[in-house]
Design a protein around this motif. Sequence first.
Motif, PDB file in Angstrom:
ATOM      1  N   SER A  95       0.826  -1.213   0.000  1.00 19.37           N
ATOM      2  CA  SER A  95       0.000   0.000   0.000  1.00 19.37           C
ATOM      3  C   SER A  95       0.856   1.257   0.000  1.00 19.37           C
ATOM      4  N   SER A  96       2.100   1.129   0.466  1.00 20.88           N
ATOM      5  CA  SER A  96       3.009   2.270   0.506  1.00 20.88           C
ATOM      6  C   SER A  96       3.669   2.552  -0.840  1.00 20.88           C
ATOM      7  N   ASN A  97       3.429   1.691  -1.821  1.00 20.79           N
ATOM      8  CA  ASN A  97       4.031   1.877  -3.141  1.00 20.79           C
ATOM      9  C   ASN A  97       3.220   2.913  -3.917  1.00 20.79           C
ATOM     10  N   ALA A  98       3.537   4.181  -3.675  1.00 20.48           N
ATOM     11  CA  ALA A  98       2.755   5.274  -4.257  1.00 20.48           C
ATOM     12  C   ALA A  98       2.797   5.261  -5.780  1.00 20.48           C
ATOM     13  N   THR A  99       3.936   4.856  -6.353  1.00 17.83           N
ATOM     14  CA  THR A  99       4.062   4.854  -7.811  1.00 17.83           C
ATOM     15  C   THR A  99       3.108   3.854  -8.447  1.00 17.83           C
ATOM     16  N   MET A 100       3.081   2.637  -7.914  1.00 18.29           N
ATOM     17  CA  MET A 100       2.195   1.613  -8.460  1.00 18.29           C
ATOM     18  C   MET A 100       0.730   1.984  -8.247  1.00 18.29           C
ATOM     19  N   ILE A 101       0.420   2.524  -7.081  1.00 22.66           N
ATOM     20  CA  ILE A 101      -0.958   2.935  -6.815  1.00 22.66           C
ATOM     21  C   ILE A 101      -1.370   4.039  -7.785  1.00 22.66           C
ATOM     22  N   HIS A 102      -0.448   4.959  -8.059  1.00 22.11           N
ATOM     23  CA  HIS A 102      -0.741   6.039  -9.005  1.00 22.11           C
ATOM     24  C   HIS A 102      -1.005   5.483 -10.404  1.00 22.11           C
ATOM     25  N   ILE A 103      -0.161   4.538 -10.840  1.00 21.00           N
ATOM     26  CA  ILE A 103      -0.349   3.927 -12.157  1.00 21.00           C
ATOM     27  C   ILE A 103      -1.690   3.211 -12.216  1.00 21.00           C
ATOM     28  N   ALA A 104      -2.022   2.494 -11.139  1.00 18.89           N
ATOM     29  CA  ALA A 104      -3.283   1.753 -11.098  1.00 18.89           C
ATOM     30  C   ALA A 104      -4.479   2.695 -11.177  1.00 18.89           C
TER      31      ALA A 104
END
Length: 229
Positions: free
Chosen positions: A155-164
Amino acid sequence: MRSDEQREIEPLRKADKPTAQKPAVRVKELSERDRRRLLMHFLALDRDDRLLRFGSVLPDELVTRYAQMLDFSRDTVFGVYDDNLRLLGVGHLAFADRESMPALRDATDKSRIAEFGVSVASHARGLGIGSKLFERAAIHCRNEDIDTLYMHCLSSNATMIHIARKAGMEIQRAYGEADAYLKLLPASPATMLQEAVEEQVATLDFTVKANTKAAAKWWRRFPGFKKRA
Protein backbone atom coordinates in the motif's frame (compact mmCIF):
# COMPACT_ATOMS: atom_id res chain seq x y z
CA MET A 1 -17.70 10.41 -36.58
CA ARG A 2 -14.45 8.77 -35.60
CA SER A 3 -14.19 5.00 -35.59
CA ASP A 4 -13.46 2.98 -32.44
CA GLU A 5 -9.97 2.24 -33.80
CA GLN A 6 -9.25 5.97 -34.18
CA ARG A 7 -10.44 6.71 -30.66
CA GLU A 8 -8.24 3.93 -29.29
CA ILE A 9 -5.05 4.91 -31.05
CA GLU A 10 -5.19 8.72 -30.81
CA PRO A 11 -4.42 8.96 -27.05
CA LEU A 12 -1.30 6.87 -27.57
CA ARG A 13 -0.16 9.01 -30.46
CA LYS A 14 -0.44 12.06 -28.22
CA ALA A 15 1.30 10.33 -25.33
CA ASP A 16 4.15 9.23 -27.59
CA LYS A 17 5.09 12.78 -28.56
CA PRO A 18 8.15 14.01 -26.64
CA THR A 19 7.91 17.33 -24.84
CA ALA A 20 10.54 19.89 -23.99
CA GLN A 21 10.68 18.50 -20.46
CA LYS A 22 10.39 14.77 -21.12
CA PRO A 23 12.06 12.75 -23.88
CA ALA A 24 10.13 10.08 -25.75
CA VAL A 25 9.97 6.76 -23.91
CA ARG A 26 10.50 3.74 -26.17
CA VAL A 27 9.36 0.41 -24.72
CA LYS A 28 11.05 -2.66 -26.19
CA GLU A 29 10.21 -6.31 -25.63
CA LEU A 30 13.19 -8.05 -24.06
CA SER A 31 14.62 -11.49 -24.73
CA GLU A 32 17.32 -13.87 -23.56
CA ARG A 33 20.04 -11.58 -24.92
CA ASP A 34 18.92 -8.90 -22.44
CA ARG A 35 19.20 -11.09 -19.34
CA ARG A 36 22.56 -9.69 -18.20
CA ARG A 37 21.29 -6.11 -18.42
CA LEU A 38 18.14 -7.13 -16.57
CA LEU A 39 20.28 -8.52 -13.76
CA MET A 40 22.31 -5.31 -13.58
CA HIS A 41 19.10 -3.27 -13.40
CA PHE A 42 17.67 -5.33 -10.54
CA LEU A 43 20.94 -5.40 -8.60
CA ALA A 44 21.14 -1.61 -8.85
CA LEU A 45 17.83 -1.24 -6.99
CA ASP A 46 18.41 -0.05 -3.44
CA ARG A 47 16.81 -1.49 -0.32
CA ASP A 48 13.61 0.57 -0.56
CA ASP A 49 13.19 -0.08 -4.29
CA ARG A 50 13.60 -3.83 -3.80
CA LEU A 51 10.94 -3.74 -1.11
CA LEU A 52 8.53 -1.98 -3.46
CA ARG A 53 9.32 -4.20 -6.45
CA PHE A 54 9.44 -7.62 -4.81
CA GLY A 55 7.41 -7.06 -1.64
CA SER A 56 10.46 -7.77 0.52
CA VAL A 57 14.10 -6.70 0.65
CA LEU A 58 15.68 -9.49 -1.37
CA PRO A 59 19.45 -10.02 -1.02
CA ASP A 60 21.63 -10.02 -4.13
CA GLU A 61 21.58 -13.82 -4.28
CA LEU A 62 17.79 -13.99 -4.59
CA VAL A 63 17.68 -11.05 -7.00
CA THR A 64 20.20 -12.88 -9.18
CA ARG A 65 18.15 -16.05 -9.00
CA TYR A 66 15.02 -14.13 -9.98
CA ALA A 67 16.75 -12.72 -13.07
CA GLN A 68 18.16 -16.13 -13.97
CA MET A 69 14.76 -17.81 -13.63
CA LEU A 70 12.90 -15.45 -15.96
CA ASP A 71 11.27 -17.55 -18.66
CA PHE A 72 10.96 -15.50 -21.84
CA SER A 73 9.03 -18.28 -23.56
CA ARG A 74 6.29 -18.11 -20.92
CA ASP A 75 6.25 -14.51 -19.69
CA THR A 76 6.78 -11.20 -21.45
CA VAL A 77 9.30 -8.63 -20.25
CA PHE A 78 9.52 -5.04 -21.47
CA GLY A 79 12.31 -2.55 -20.97
CA VAL A 80 13.30 1.06 -21.57
CA TYR A 81 16.96 1.68 -22.44
CA ASP A 82 19.01 4.85 -22.08
CA ASP A 83 21.67 6.01 -24.55
CA ASN A 84 24.30 3.83 -22.86
CA LEU A 85 22.10 0.72 -23.18
CA ARG A 86 21.34 0.59 -19.48
CA LEU A 87 17.82 -0.37 -18.50
CA LEU A 88 15.98 2.53 -16.92
CA GLY A 89 12.77 0.60 -16.36
CA VAL A 90 11.52 -2.98 -16.56
CA GLY A 91 7.99 -4.31 -16.73
CA HIS A 92 7.40 -8.02 -16.12
CA LEU A 93 4.15 -9.48 -17.42
CA ALA A 94 3.62 -12.93 -15.88
CA PHE A 95 0.79 -15.16 -17.08
CA ALA A 96 -1.08 -17.55 -14.78
CA ASP A 97 -4.04 -19.89 -15.04
CA ARG A 98 -7.24 -18.35 -13.76
CA GLU A 99 -7.72 -21.25 -11.34
CA SER A 100 -4.43 -20.42 -9.63
CA MET A 101 -5.82 -17.04 -8.52
CA PRO A 102 -9.06 -17.74 -6.59
CA ALA A 103 -9.66 -14.06 -5.81
CA LEU A 104 -9.97 -13.28 -9.53
CA ARG A 105 -11.53 -16.53 -10.68
CA ASP A 106 -14.93 -14.91 -11.17
CA ALA A 107 -13.52 -11.78 -12.78
CA THR A 108 -13.00 -13.38 -16.19
CA ASP A 109 -14.08 -16.22 -18.43
CA LYS A 110 -10.65 -16.42 -20.03
CA SER A 111 -8.27 -19.23 -19.14
CA ARG A 112 -5.37 -16.92 -18.21
CA ILE A 113 -4.79 -13.82 -16.12
CA ALA A 114 -1.77 -11.53 -16.39
CA GLU A 115 0.13 -10.05 -13.43
CA PHE A 116 2.26 -6.95 -13.92
CA GLY A 117 5.31 -5.84 -11.94
CA VAL A 118 7.46 -2.79 -12.65
CA SER A 119 10.71 -1.21 -11.49
CA VAL A 120 12.26 2.11 -12.50
CA ALA A 121 15.78 3.31 -11.74
CA SER A 122 15.77 6.03 -9.08
CA HIS A 123 17.45 8.59 -11.36
CA ALA A 124 14.89 8.00 -14.13
CA ARG A 125 11.71 8.68 -12.20
CA GLY A 126 9.30 11.36 -13.28
CA LEU A 127 9.77 10.60 -16.98
CA GLY A 128 6.61 8.53 -17.34
CA ILE A 129 8.53 5.27 -17.78
CA GLY A 130 6.35 3.26 -15.40
CA SER A 131 3.16 4.43 -17.09
CA LYS A 132 4.50 3.66 -20.57
CA LEU A 133 5.53 0.17 -19.47
CA PHE A 134 2.04 -0.39 -18.09
CA GLU A 135 0.38 0.88 -21.28
CA ARG A 136 2.48 -1.46 -23.39
CA ALA A 137 1.68 -4.39 -21.09
CA ALA A 138 -2.06 -3.66 -21.31
CA ILE A 139 -1.98 -3.52 -25.11
CA HIS A 140 -0.02 -6.78 -25.22
CA CYS A 141 -2.59 -8.47 -22.98
CA ARG A 142 -5.44 -7.36 -25.21
CA ASN A 143 -3.66 -8.73 -28.26
CA GLU A 144 -3.04 -12.02 -26.42
CA ASP A 145 -6.77 -12.42 -25.66
CA ILE A 146 -6.37 -11.68 -21.95
CA ASP A 147 -9.00 -9.41 -20.43
CA THR A 148 -7.82 -9.13 -16.81
CA LEU A 149 -4.59 -7.41 -15.78
CA TYR A 150 -3.63 -7.73 -12.12
CA MET A 151 -1.11 -5.93 -9.90
CA HIS A 152 -0.11 -6.73 -6.32
CA CYS A 153 1.96 -4.28 -4.31
CA LEU A 154 2.47 -2.73 -0.91
CA SER A 155 0.00 0.00 0.00
CA SER A 156 3.01 2.27 0.51
CA ASN A 157 4.03 1.88 -3.14
CA ALA A 158 2.76 5.27 -4.26
CA THR A 159 4.06 4.85 -7.81
CA MET A 160 2.20 1.61 -8.46
CA ILE A 161 -0.96 2.93 -6.82
CA HIS A 162 -0.74 6.04 -9.01
CA ILE A 163 -0.35 3.93 -12.16
CA ALA A 164 -3.28 1.75 -11.10
CA ARG A 165 -5.55 4.72 -10.42
CA LYS A 166 -4.53 6.46 -13.63
CA ALA A 167 -5.47 3.32 -15.57
CA GLY A 168 -8.83 3.07 -13.80
CA MET A 169 -7.97 -0.15 -11.98
CA GLU A 170 -10.12 -1.35 -9.10
CA ILE A 171 -7.96 -1.27 -5.97
CA GLN A 172 -8.50 -3.30 -2.81
CA ARG A 173 -6.32 -2.75 0.26
CA ALA A 174 -5.81 -5.03 3.24
CA TYR A 175 -3.08 -5.55 5.85
CA GLY A 176 -0.65 -3.08 4.28
CA GLU A 177 -0.95 -4.57 0.80
CA ALA A 178 -2.96 -3.63 -2.26
CA ASP A 179 -4.46 -5.66 -5.08
CA ALA A 180 -5.56 -3.95 -8.26
CA TYR A 181 -7.05 -5.32 -11.43
CA LEU A 182 -8.21 -3.88 -14.70
CA LYS A 183 -10.73 -5.27 -17.16
CA LEU A 184 -9.39 -4.89 -20.68
CA LEU A 185 -11.23 -4.46 -23.94
CA PRO A 186 -10.81 -7.07 -26.69
CA ALA A 187 -8.09 -6.67 -29.27
CA SER A 188 -8.76 -4.63 -32.39
CA PRO A 189 -6.91 -3.85 -35.62
CA ALA A 190 -5.79 -0.60 -33.95
CA THR A 191 -4.19 -2.36 -30.97
CA MET A 192 -2.49 -4.91 -33.21
CA LEU A 193 -1.04 -2.14 -35.38
CA GLN A 194 -0.11 -0.04 -32.37
CA GLU A 195 1.94 -2.77 -30.70
CA ALA A 196 3.69 -3.70 -33.94
CA VAL A 197 4.62 -0.08 -34.68
CA GLU A 198 5.78 0.62 -31.12
CA GLU A 199 8.00 -2.46 -31.15
CA GLN A 200 9.53 -1.54 -34.51
CA VAL A 201 10.24 2.02 -33.35
CA ALA A 202 11.74 0.79 -30.07
CA THR A 203 13.91 -1.76 -31.89
CA LEU A 204 15.14 0.91 -34.30
CA ASP A 205 15.86 3.23 -31.38
CA PHE A 206 17.85 0.49 -29.63
CA THR A 207 19.80 -0.27 -32.82
CA VAL A 208 20.74 3.38 -33.28
CA LYS A 209 21.91 3.62 -29.67
CA ALA A 210 23.92 0.39 -29.97
CA ASN A 211 25.59 1.51 -33.22
CA THR A 212 26.37 4.94 -31.78
CA LYS A 213 27.95 3.38 -28.72
CA ALA A 214 29.96 0.93 -30.85
CA ALA A 215 31.16 3.73 -33.14
CA ALA A 216 32.29 5.83 -30.16
CA LYS A 217 34.18 2.85 -28.76
CA TRP A 218 35.84 2.27 -32.15
CA TRP A 219 36.91 5.89 -32.49
CA ARG A 220 38.49 5.84 -29.03
CA ARG A 221 40.99 3.27 -30.30
CA PHE A 222 42.69 5.85 -32.50
CA PRO A 223 45.84 7.44 -31.06
CA GLY A 224 45.27 10.96 -29.81
CA PHE A 225 41.48 10.65 -29.74
CA LYS A 226 41.19 11.32 -26.03
CA LYS A 227 43.67 14.18 -26.28
CA ARG A 228 41.67 15.89 -29.03
CA ALA A 229 38.42 15.28 -27.15
